[in-house]
Design a protein around this motif. Structure first.
Motif, mmCIF file in Angstrom:
data_model
loop_
_atom_site.group_PDB
_atom_site.id
_atom_site.type_symbol
_atom_site.label_atom_id
_atom_site.label_comp_id
_atom_site.label_asym_id
_atom_site.label_seq_id
_atom_site.Cartn_x
_atom_site.Cartn_y
_atom_site.Cartn_z
ATOM 1 N N UNK A 366 0.855 -1.191 0.000
ATOM 2 C CA UNK A 366 0.000 0.000 0.000
ATOM 3 C C UNK A 366 0.896 1.248 0.000
ATOM 4 N N UNK A 367 0.262 2.394 -0.093
ATOM 5 C CA UNK A 367 1.036 3.643 -0.069
ATOM 6 C C UNK A 367 1.463 3.964 1.354
ATOM 7 N N UNK A 368 2.673 4.447 1.535
ATOM 8 C CA UNK A 368 3.028 4.959 2.867
ATOM 9 C C UNK A 368 2.399 6.343 3.061
ATOM 10 N N UNK A 369 2.307 6.773 4.314
ATOM 11 C CA UNK A 369 1.764 8.113 4.576
ATOM 12 C C UNK A 369 2.844 9.141 4.293
ATOM 13 N N UNK A 373 5.519 12.756 7.038
ATOM 14 C CA UNK A 373 6.935 12.844 6.691
ATOM 15 C C UNK A 373 7.245 14.171 5.982
ATOM 16 N N UNK A 378 -1.552 18.582 1.720
ATOM 17 C CA UNK A 378 -2.697 19.125 1.004
ATOM 18 C C UNK A 378 -3.947 18.929 1.836
ATOM 19 N N UNK A 379 -4.865 19.856 1.710
ATOM 20 C CA UNK A 379 -6.189 19.599 2.259
ATOM 21 C C UNK A 379 -6.752 18.380 1.537
ATOM 22 N N UNK A 380 -7.352 17.463 2.280
ATOM 23 C CA UNK A 380 -7.948 16.260 1.692
ATOM 24 C C UNK A 380 -8.990 16.631 0.649
ATOM 25 N N UNK A 382 -8.201 17.298 -2.502
ATOM 26 C CA UNK A 382 -7.553 18.004 -3.616
ATOM 27 C C UNK A 382 -6.471 17.130 -4.261
ATOM 28 N N UNK A 383 -6.173 17.387 -5.515
ATOM 29 C CA UNK A 383 -5.203 16.579 -6.246
ATOM 30 C C UNK A 383 -3.772 17.028 -5.917
ATOM 31 N N UNK A 384 -2.833 16.087 -5.919
ATOM 32 C CA UNK A 384 -1.444 16.462 -5.670
ATOM 33 C C UNK A 384 -0.863 17.226 -6.852
ATOM 34 N N UNK A 392 4.554 9.674 -5.905
ATOM 35 C CA UNK A 392 3.713 8.484 -6.066
ATOM 36 C C UNK A 392 4.276 7.547 -7.132
ATOM 37 N N UNK A 393 4.743 8.119 -8.230
ATOM 38 C CA UNK A 393 5.313 7.290 -9.295
ATOM 39 C C UNK A 393 6.562 6.551 -8.808
ATOM 40 N N UNK A 395 7.472 5.779 -5.781
ATOM 41 C CA UNK A 395 7.111 4.733 -4.813
ATOM 42 C C UNK A 395 6.483 3.536 -5.521
ATOM 43 N N UNK A 396 5.582 3.810 -6.417
ATOM 44 C CA UNK A 396 4.846 2.713 -7.044
ATOM 45 C C UNK A 396 5.722 1.851 -7.939
ATOM 46 N N UNK B 63 1.494 1.140 7.084
ATOM 47 C CA UNK B 63 2.083 2.406 7.542
ATOM 48 C C UNK B 63 1.045 3.324 8.200
ATOM 49 N N UNK B 64 -0.185 2.885 8.254
ATOM 50 C CA UNK B 64 -1.273 3.758 8.695
ATOM 51 C C UNK B 64 -1.862 3.297 10.018
ATOM 52 N N UNK B 129 -11.969 17.399 3.145
ATOM 53 C CA UNK B 129 -11.853 16.484 4.283
ATOM 54 C C UNK B 129 -10.597 16.825 5.074
ATOM 55 N N UNK B 133 -5.442 15.270 10.066
ATOM 56 C CA UNK B 133 -4.904 16.454 10.755
ATOM 57 C C UNK B 133 -6.101 17.096 11.425
ATOM 58 N N UNK B 266 -1.331 -2.275 -12.802
ATOM 59 C CA UNK B 266 0.103 -1.963 -12.857
ATOM 60 C C UNK B 266 0.846 -2.935 -13.777
ATOM 61 N N UNK B 293 -0.217 5.867 -10.661
ATOM 62 C CA UNK B 293 -0.428 5.694 -9.219
ATOM 63 C C UNK B 293 -1.275 6.810 -8.618
ATOM 64 N N UNK B 294 -2.143 7.394 -9.397
ATOM 65 C CA UNK B 294 -3.065 8.388 -8.882
ATOM 66 C C UNK B 294 -4.458 7.980 -9.326
ATOM 67 N N UNK B 300 -3.729 1.060 -4.065
ATOM 68 C CA UNK B 300 -3.310 0.155 -2.995
ATOM 69 C C UNK B 300 -3.143 -1.269 -3.532
ATOM 70 N N UNK B 303 -0.007 -1.432 -5.461
ATOM 71 C CA UNK B 303 1.267 -1.008 -4.868
ATOM 72 C C UNK B 303 2.271 -2.137 -5.101
ATOM 73 N N UNK B 304 3.565 -1.826 -5.153
ATOM 74 C CA UNK B 304 4.519 -2.851 -5.617
ATOM 75 C C UNK B 304 4.590 -4.075 -4.708
#
Lengths: 435, 435, 435
Positions: A366-369, A373, A378-380, A382-384, A392-393, A395-396, B63-64, B129, B133, B266, B293-294, B300, B303-304
């Motif tokens: 899965x994705x790490x948070x 770190x 970003x406010x949840x 919204x797109x990165x 993301x790329x 990591x993936x 990680x969550x 959302x 935080x 993937x 990865x978006x 998830x 993920x690799x």
């Protein structure tokens, strides 16, 4: 100041410096052995540390034998009236390189078989050699030849062909790892500027600048050697350690006004090929071509018994410009701007090779948070942004199977952005570089 | 009546039914935890059997960490005159999802940092959302914001953020084999119709219809979970058994008027990718795109560390329509026809996955005789028809290395024809399905 | 005189000779068994050595059984007035091949189900068979049928269907190695010139010419057999030794005026496929197509249990010309020129297969010296010519992994030039042919 950050102004100055080095080397009469070759290395050594190896005449190197050493003092042709019609003092190309000594009187008819011209370019002197078959000869312009009258001529080539040695030179600049990038330039051609004083100058400045820069990843090994026999001799001496060469580039003809050309290694898909294509085709609007077994010393590095990941960088390739191997490949044929552009391309390729590793995602399930770190804020909902996408790329895709350049190309993101994302993830202990 | 045979009329009715389910779910205020999420599952459970799992706040999942449970009763802003200028009762989106409780009097300047609008769409309320935080806020239209006068405001968010649990739900419909097709839809978004009540409705009808149909090949596992954290929690709990997932599909945004879009896993060439492309590009004139990865929870599953063969089916992908994540993603934005078309595409994909196996020719040496087996009945000297060609192709290519879809594509024959030929050959004991 | 060197004049003569052989074979009534088939082989045997095998009726060959042997003496239909309205003596196609014996009086209505015509081509007689379902019938032109009046008819088919045998024939011409090239032509069709007297004639001349030529590399095995059952029977008998078949070609329909068509083997990238494509597409402006399991006996050789590297050479493929399987496939439909062109294409393919090996560079580290071996004689400084380039390419690429054709295509050099370079390098002991 590192290469990538150097601005246009800095490169203009570097181009003038490289051109000055070409000017300094131009008058020297080089060959595949001898004192002209050593004098050339003396000039380079005033700028960069060089270690030299002398390999004795008669040494077997694979299928070849190191020839006798050639040195020359003078060479001329006088006509019956004592007028000097051809004189080596006027141009190094006037004598066939590696001519055996001769002193004789001959009628014009007897002399003709020893005279070489370029009829299609009546003012140019051709470049001819006879390394492996003992003979002698003169090269001259067609106009000079046409002006010769019937009659007796006196010829003199005051050369020696005697046991001696062939000189190899290396400059090694250590990096963080002992794995190497090989940079190779042939140094045997006499007064020909593009082929190959241009590459000698670019390689020397590359080494000079790297020596002053903070240590980077790979160790760089510069090899200066005579064409063909020198590359073969170097490979023969280094056969046991060529496995350290992770990437390599033959540098040649880097001063003419043409666009840059990257020639792929025999493998065709080595890292250097992908990096070379990326930098040359994208940043420099140059072209790429497949390997072929004709050209410069990539032929030896890419012979099937070695098959090293060694590509080649030139501007206009050998044989595709009229001035090639003639006196017209002179100081007017190369420009400071072209030398600067070639230097910059080399530095971009080398910088990319340095960071372009395979990485391993250390939190692959899965994705790490990223938020905690500090990597993603970003406010949840919204797109990165672009950097977030790059994170993301990386990591993936970092499963150890593909490098950053492949990831950048797949993601259609700028390589620099992807490399910065990888660095940030390494810093956050989410990623590890693979050797 | 099975899916493939259902006619246009039946699908029109199914589309209306799916739309009614969207209408029923629309008023509920959902989040990644809490009673709104449970109420949503209650609605689904009236149609399909669901098993639920509650995962306690504070549980580590990779990680969550499962966050505190959020529940909300009311939220409003009153102006100095006591007039209610923003009220959660009017629209679930008015409160930033996961807002901490607050009761305070503030001047407009102090309130502004807590107010979110979409200036480009002055009548729409954004969806925001803040799961990870702790903060609070309101979302409102730009027109509402513009109407606010300077002065004191009273704000109230009567919510709780307290230890509780996150709810996962599953519906499993057994097939002939225990290998699974995973169908996943996120269920955490409040009053947003396309994203993702559309997919909840389509998935529910899919399960409903399958439960009534005769058993087919694969077991289908529907998972309804909150976006990101829910998928991560599900993968954490099911890590040991994800090997049973032979194919998977994330369902999202299936109600808008745009064309269908299949997004590859993937792996890029998994069976689901070839089948998804075949059905969406051919039968539905939709488009296909490579994994990135978006997006939704394919991130998830792909993920690799998992790299599951899970693709994604949407109509217009997230972020490519203006109404995305705003109050304009409402009941007018989705249509019964689009829901019906999405359901039909899902059923076509699943039907194709069910038959699309690798088969083994049991008489592989030369052609077997088809005539005596009633498969081929022609006067000698005449060419076989389409079905005869399909028989020959299936026999010739069934070496266990390629599936029926690959054979149909190579033969340029309709998949259904090839599948019928395979079934006839299995029946004649000339072919065996591989697991 | 070898094939490649034979000039246009020689091929014109060969085309006339092949045509004469077609003329000689045309009147014989052939089938998949029987005396017509044996008479056909007698004609071929006057030109090439044939060994024959008789396989008894009732023998199981994979999924099939050798049928009873069929022989026919006469067959006719008389009208009520005793007028002979259809007579096998007029054309072999008038009787359905493999018709059971019959002698009866029938009204026209009772006769009709036994009569076959081609309504779209009212003057042509169709070719129909009934090998595996006992029945009887006549083929006639639509005009003949239209002329029949109501009334009684007397029919006679004086044939026998009795235990006997199926005849296979082979001609083996040894080469330097026992690895084989298989050349296969079906020999069962009665008076049809393109399908397949054309290929019988081409194959016979090919064998004739090869038998007179100096030994070349591969052993050639010609197989003449009835379509389908013959190929299956041959494969059944030879199952243990098909591993010797390195390359194979089914020859069929080689006399019509259309362009040559190479059909790839099931593998798609076998050596024969690359060679077939190279010769047919380049030298003969023909076309290439992928394997499909419909056509001639490549279906058996390329069944998944054998998957042999066997392609197919035809001019216009079966079923793509109106005259196919009708009396219009007659002596006017085939031409000496087409037969000559087909023969030449076969010889070019076979010649290329003979030299197109994988080779190993015996001096793979750096380039070997070519000058002292008399292979490269240039003044230094000048570029090599085409032959020099071919030498460099063969040396560089001969790592045992790719054959000369692949090297020629990569180098964009003529195959013949590359083959001559390889031969010169073998001679100089720089290269070794791999088995």
């Amino acid at each position: 100041m590192n290469a990538a950050a150097a601005g246009a102004g800095e490169y203009a100055e570097l181009g003038r410096d490289a051109y000055a080095l070409v000017e300094e080397l131009y008058p020297i009469c080089r060959s595949i052995t001898g004192n002209g070759l050593r004098a050339t290395l003396d000039v380079l050594q005033r700028r960069i540390p060089l270690s030299r190896i002398e390999i004795a005449s008669g040494t077997q190197v694979f299928d070849w034998v190191i020839p006798p050493e050639w040195n020359i003092r003078e060479a001329w042709i006088d006509d019956a009236g004592g007028r000097r019609v051809v004189d080596f003092r006027d141009h190094n190309l006037h004598v066939v390189n590696y001519s055996a000594p001769v002193r004789a009187r001959l009628p014009l008819a007897g002399l003709r078989p020893h005279l070489h011209t370029l009829p299609a370019h009546p003012d140019w002197i051709p470049y001819r050699t006879s390394y492996y078959r003992e003979s002698w000869g003169f090269c001259l312009s067609q106009r000079q030849l046409d002006a010769l009258r019937e009659g007796e001529y006196e010829v003199c080539i005051d050369s020696t062909l005697a046991p001696g040695s062939l000189t190899l030179a290396e400059c090694v600049i250590p990096g963080a790892v002992s794995d190497e990038v090989l940079l190779y330039a042939h140094d045997c051609h006499p007064s020909l500027c593009n082929d190959n004083l241009s590459a000698l100058a670019v390689a020397t400045l590359l080494a000079q600048r790297r020596a002053q820069a903070p240590a980077r990843h790979y160790t760089w090994r510069f090899v200066f050697a005579p064409a063909t026999i020198g590359a073969i001799a170097w490979l023969h001496r280094n056969e046991a350690r060529v496995g350290a060469i992770r990437h390599g580039l033959v540098l040649a003809s880097l001063g003419d006004r043409g666009a840059l050309t990257y020639k792929r290694s025999r493998r065709g898909n080595a890292d250097i090929d992908r990096v070379g294509e990326h930098v040359i085709a994208r940043a420099h609007a140059g072209s790429c071509e497949d390997f072929s077994p004709y050209g410069y010393d990539e032929r030896q590095f890419c012979s099937p018994g070695f098959d090293l990941p060694v590509g080649r960088l030139t501007r206009t390739p050998n044989g595709r410009y009229a001035e090639y191997h003639s006196s017209a490949d002179n100081l007017a044929f190369v420009t400071p701007a072209a030398l600067a552009d070639s230097l910059r391309a080399c530095e971009q390729i080398l910088a990319l090779l340095d960071t372009n590793a395979r990485y391993l995602n250390l939190a692959p399930k899965c994705e790490p948070r990223l938020g905690p770190r500090g990597l993603y804020d970003l406010a949840g909902g919204q797109a990165p942004g672009e950097f977030g996408h790059a994170l993301l790329w990386v990591l993936n895709q970092s499963d150890g199977g593909q490098d950053l350049l492949a990831i950048a190309q797949k993601a259609r993101l700028d390589y620099g952005l992807v490399a910065r994302a990888a660095a940030a993830l390494v810093n956050a202990r989410l990623l590890r570089r693979l050797p």
